[in-house]
Design an enzyme around this catalytic site. Structure first.
Site, PDB file in Angstrom:
ATOM      1  NE  ARG A  79    -104.026  39.380-113.229  1.00 29.51           N
ATOM      2  CZ  ARG A  79    -104.489  40.366-114.005  1.00 29.51           C
ATOM      3  NH1 ARG A  79    -105.332  41.249-113.502  1.00 29.51           N
ATOM      4  NH2 ARG A  79    -104.137  40.475-115.265  1.00 29.51           N
ATOM      5  CB  SER A 114     -99.266  34.882-116.488  1.00 34.08           C
ATOM      6  OG  SER A 114     -99.650  35.229-117.797  1.00 34.08           O
ATOM      7  CD  GLU A 143    -100.566  37.028-112.897  1.00 31.91           C
ATOM      8  OE1 GLU A 143    -101.558  36.795-113.618  1.00 31.91           O
ATOM      9  OE2 GLU A 143     -99.740  37.924-113.156  1.00 31.91           O
TER      10      GLU A 143
END
Length: 306
Positions: free
Chosen positions: A173, A222, A292
């Site tokens: 990410r 998420s 996240e």
């Protein structure tokens, strides 16, 4: 709440410049404060001019689809950049797709499928834009952007640069973009395949998302990264957080790694609920969850009223 913005000039461009612009309508959570300046360049040349002449001390935030973002209630100081129009073009080639940063991931996947190109089906399950997908190495269903990216074009204060995927330092990410660089276009590899099989795979991905995630709710995807050897949702569930609420924020009962704006939630509600979940998981399992979802901006008291 009325907001008094700092009187700071920004460079003149051909695109639209709006002071004190509400940002909540752009975010999937539908929460958050205003931008000091919301700027929408008309094309890459306009964007480069903005980056070149923007004072070094002026904060710069690039806002994509805002599907994995909490903008705090005090808003964002400086320039908030939102790309559209010319930045959303899509071009299909024999073995790949070139798309502007504003193109939605799902739209690119649909163009590829229509051309009988496979390998990009995973993008139909990612609720974001191509610029954001490159900047955060977005991924789903076993594939990440780093696996299919040939190159990305970025706008910088010095001009436009084309960087191969290897130059972007991809990690989980994350992409290592140069300072104050903005992704404007990218080429993703694909391979000719059976149209029916490609369409079936995309339908399978969409059906799985619909069945397991609160895709029709005000959410941000998420919330926490999966710790090594664990699934975040399972840790959250085991800690008794499914359905937990705070103010107008709620942990989804369908997928407990999703936070929801169940009605009237503030950004502070969402962030506080997330921190409460982290504390419960740590106490129950000893695992420290990492966010996240990106959380940016000022708390409500960070910008003073008149």
């Amino acid at each position: 709440m009325s907001v008094r913005m700092v009187d700071r000039a920004i460079p003149a461009i051909r695109g639209r410049v709006q002071a004190g612009a509400p940002l909540a309508p752009f975010t999937w959570f539908r929460t958050g404060g205003p931008a000091e300046w919301l700027v929408r360049p008309v094309d890459a040349e306009d964007l480069v001019a903005l980056l070149r002449d923007l004072p070094a001390a002026m904060p710069l935030t690039v806002l994509g689809a805002a599907s994995n973002l909490i903008i705090r209630d005090g808003g964002l100081p400086g320039v908030v950049l939102r790309l559209g129009g010319a930045f959303g073009a899509v071009s299909v080639e024999a073995d790949g797709v070139v798309a502007g940063a504003a193109c939605l991931d799902a739209t690119l996947a649909e163009h590829a499928a229509a051309a009988g190109l496979g390998g990009l089906e995973f993008l139909c399950g990612i609720p974001g834009s191509i610029g954001g997908a490159v900047a955060m190495n977005a991924g789903a269903y076993g594939t990440e952007i780093k696996d299919v990216l040939d190159w990305a074009e970025i706008a910088t204060p010095e001009g436009i640069r084309r960087l191969p995927a290897a130059a972007l330092g991809f990690a989980y990410r994350h992409a290592a973009l140069p300072e104050r660089a903005v992704v404007i276009r990218a080429r993703l590899r694909a391979a000719p395949g059976d149209r029916a099989a490609i369409a079936a795979r995309m339908q399978e991905i969409r059906a799985t998302r619909e069945a397991t995630q609160p895709v029709r709710a005000r959410t941000g995807g998420s919330t926490f990264k999966n710790p090594p050897g664990h699934r975040a949702w399972a840790l959250i569930d085991a800690a008794g957080c499914r359905g937990l609420s705070l103010g107008g924020a709620e942990v989804s009962g369908k997928h407990c790694n999703f936070l929801l704006n169940a009605g009237g939630a503030t950004a502070a509600d969402l962030e506080a609920l997330g921190e409460a979940v982290r504390a419960r998981v740590l106490a129950h399992s000893g695992v420290a969850l990492e966010w996240e979802i990106k959380r940016i901006g000022l708390a409500a008291q960070g910008i003073t009223g008149p």
